[in-house]
Scaffold this motif. Sequence first.
Motif, PDB file in Angstrom:
ATOM      1  N   MET B   1     -26.492  66.374   2.323  1.00  0.00           N
ATOM      2  CA  MET B   1     -25.798  65.832   3.488  1.00  0.00           C
ATOM      3  C   MET B   1     -24.458  66.548   3.665  1.00  0.00           C
ATOM      4  SD  MET B   1     -24.676  61.874   4.005  1.00  0.00           S
ATOM      5  CE  MET B   1     -23.003  61.738   3.450  1.00  0.00           C
ATOM      6  N   ARG B   2     -24.052  66.672   4.911  1.00  0.00           N
ATOM      7  CA  ARG B   2     -22.776  67.318   5.183  1.00  0.00           C
ATOM      8  C   ARG B   2     -22.118  66.597   6.358  1.00  0.00           C
ATOM      9  NH1 ARG B   2     -20.834  72.958   5.599  1.00  0.00           N
ATOM     10  NH2 ARG B   2     -22.632  73.583   4.400  1.00  0.00           N
ATOM     11  N   LEU B   3     -20.853  66.226   6.172  1.00  0.00           N
ATOM     12  CA  LEU B   3     -20.120  65.587   7.264  1.00  0.00           C
ATOM     13  C   LEU B   3     -19.662  66.682   8.223  1.00  0.00           C
ATOM     14  CD1 LEU B   3     -17.933  63.074   5.212  1.00  0.00           C
ATOM     15  CD2 LEU B   3     -20.021  62.573   6.470  1.00  0.00           C
ATOM     16  N   LEU B   4     -19.883  66.472   9.512  1.00  0.00           N
ATOM     17  CA  LEU B   4     -19.490  67.482  10.502  1.00  0.00           C
ATOM     18  C   LEU B   4     -18.200  67.083  11.215  1.00  0.00           C
ATOM     19  CD1 LEU B   4     -23.036  68.096  12.058  1.00  0.00           C
ATOM     20  CD2 LEU B   4     -21.924  69.412  10.251  1.00  0.00           C
ATOM     21  N   ARG B   5     -18.179  65.859  11.699  1.00  0.00           N
ATOM     22  CA  ARG B   5     -16.976  65.382  12.397  1.00  0.00           C
ATOM     23  C   ARG B   5     -16.665  63.974  11.952  1.00  0.00           C
ATOM     24  NH1 ARG B   5     -14.872  68.197  16.399  1.00  0.00           N
ATOM     25  NH2 ARG B   5     -13.586  66.531  17.208  1.00  0.00           N
ATOM     26  N   LEU B  74     -22.970  63.779  11.229  1.00  0.00           N
ATOM     27  CA  LEU B  74     -23.300  64.449   9.979  1.00  0.00           C
ATOM     28  C   LEU B  74     -24.677  65.080  10.039  1.00  0.00           C
ATOM     29  CD1 LEU B  74     -25.391  62.287   8.404  1.00  0.00           C
ATOM     30  CD2 LEU B  74     -23.257  61.059   8.093  1.00  0.00           C
ATOM     31  N   GLU B  75     -24.897  65.976   9.111  1.00  0.00           N
ATOM     32  CA  GLU B  75     -26.181  66.655   8.998  1.00  0.00           C
ATOM     33  C   GLU B  75     -26.870  66.070   7.767  1.00  0.00           C
ATOM     34  OE1 GLU B  75     -27.288  69.030  11.188  1.00  0.00           O
ATOM     35  OE2 GLU B  75     -29.152  68.853  10.038  1.00  0.00           O
ATOM     36  N   HIS B  76     -28.076  65.566   7.972  1.00  0.00           N
ATOM     37  CA  HIS B  76     -28.736  64.824   6.898  1.00  0.00           C
ATOM     38  C   HIS B  76     -30.090  65.457   6.589  1.00  0.00           C
ATOM     39  CE1 HIS B  76     -30.706  61.217   5.059  1.00  0.00           C
ATOM     40  NE2 HIS B  76     -29.477  60.971   4.641  1.00  0.00           N
ATOM     41  N   PRO B 300     -25.086  64.383  -2.161  1.00  0.00           N
ATOM     42  CA  PRO B 300     -23.922  63.578  -1.825  1.00  0.00           C
ATOM     43  C   PRO B 300     -22.712  64.447  -1.476  1.00  0.00           C
ATOM     44  CG  PRO B 300     -24.481  63.356  -4.155  1.00  0.00           C
ATOM     45  CD  PRO B 300     -25.389  64.364  -3.585  1.00  0.00           C
ATOM     46  N   VAL B 301     -21.786  63.875  -0.705  1.00  0.00           N
ATOM     47  CA  VAL B 301     -20.547  64.566  -0.377  1.00  0.00           C
ATOM     48  C   VAL B 301     -19.498  64.191  -1.428  1.00  0.00           C
ATOM     49  CG1 VAL B 301     -18.705  64.767   1.349  1.00  0.00           C
ATOM     50  CG2 VAL B 301     -21.090  64.565   2.074  1.00  0.00           C
TER      51      VAL B 301
END
Lengths: 198, 362
Positions: B1-5, B74-76, B300-301
């Motif tokens: 997962m990556r948080l984008l905004r 986010l990108e999941h 995980p972030v």
Amino acid sequence: MSPAFDKVHQLLKQLPGLGHRSAERVAMHLIVEKPERLEPLCSALREAAEKLHRCPVTGNLTEGEFCEIYADIARRKEIVCVVETVPDLMAIERSGAYRGVYHVLHGKLSPLHGVGPNDLNFMPLATRIENGEVNELILALSNDIEGEATCHYIQDELLAGRDDISISRIGFGLPSGGGIVFADAATLRNALEGRKKF
Amino acid sequence: MRLLRLHAENFRNIALTAVDISADSVFLLGDNGQGKSNLLEAAGLVTAVRSFRTTETRPLIRQGQAKGRVFFRLEHERRGETEITLTLASGTKQIEVDGESVSRLADFIGQFPSVVFSAEDIQLLRGSPGLRRRALDLTLAATDADYFTTLSRYHRALRDRNKLLKDGAPTANRRPFERLLATEAVKLIAARKIGVGRISASLIECYQQLCEVNEAPELQYKADATALDADAFLSLLEQQTRRDEALGSTQRGPHRDDLAFRLKGKSAREFASDGQQRGLVVAFRLAQLRYFQACSGIAPVVLADDVLGELDPSRRAGFWRAVGPDLQVIATGTEPPIGDARSWKVIYVKDGIFEDEAAAVR
């Protein structure tokens, strides 16, 4: 607004399901928009309150000595479905799937809300069981800690030593016509645990 | 997962901000008290709508405001690009995922894993058992919806029983609740035993990678009641009845469980040095990262709140070894990051306002 209106608003707000806004709407509707509805509503409420009472056997609401369902000779009186409230009973009746009779507890055990066994309608059920009127008990109580505890209480205190009476709890699972993807995890779990042989 | 905004509105000291955090490594740079940790705290809500700094909702909402809001894009791994909105009002939390409201926390918790590394983590070792139980419960509940349900049911039954004890209710009224309490207690004990075992196995690896010494770290589950089945737990309750009645609450059970951090076979709380203790709690958080990844298959972030500066260069290198190159990291600090292999996107933080490098130069 005005003291008279505020009083009506406050009283309506205390009713279940009515919040600040909906109480205001109901008050406006009855007092300003459609005042002709006020008197029929008040007299209907008064009449219902005078005529309706709890059935001494089942706890359901009735105008006669016993509730209509219990008085119906076509219903199987030896099968008793235990529910928490009258609306629960009405919901099962609407399904048309049940031909036994009912027992309404008018609540469930809930220590945190101060509801104990003496606050619930257990006595007439105990009497029916003692008199040998019951050979099957179906527990249709809510699927939470308090609902389950109430089931255990009935089993422990009302049915102790009565192996002749069969007892079951209704299944909790998927709604009809609903896809599996729409169900939450807890419902799916219940549905899997309560699966039937096919 | 990556948080984008991440957008935060009326959250702590942030009136309104929208930050692009889509880089692999994001560094929030600013003096103390500017709002770096607040943004990190907002980011951490994505996992369980729980803050790593407080158990209450009210402090999260900006003073004088009725509601706070945090929005994530986010990108999941499974869901693709996803948008989440969390609305916080005192006492209530509303969750929306891709425009659909989520009514049960159990359906949300753990789908979007993140792990916060904070200087406060040392309290996991030195603080009260409640903190350790909370960390354990959060880890297990985030990866297992059943655990979450069992935990909530256990606590509900416990509150019911305690109320009956306080009211001096007869045994017959208590028994139905005790049966449910026992059923859930036994499930909790079994799940915690397995979970702690798995976390402890990761802890060994992570500690080794972080500190480069083999000091046999261990996380031990100290169950307050080790009942194997519901009947055994019920008889334990029965033995305790008089005490429980006198005190008006349940004295034994999983709500009194604890975890022990051990090093070289001894209690780390009493015998480990300050450096060893800090190493252990960082290793615990690293183990939590692995646990999330192993159980959910979702990366995980990493949210590192001012902890990288606390580590010496060799441990910092160890930290990055243990985290690995693939996880997104969002870190805060008062000094720019130096000497790390990561290429950081720096965001400058002042008075609750967040500006990236380009904007800051202008």
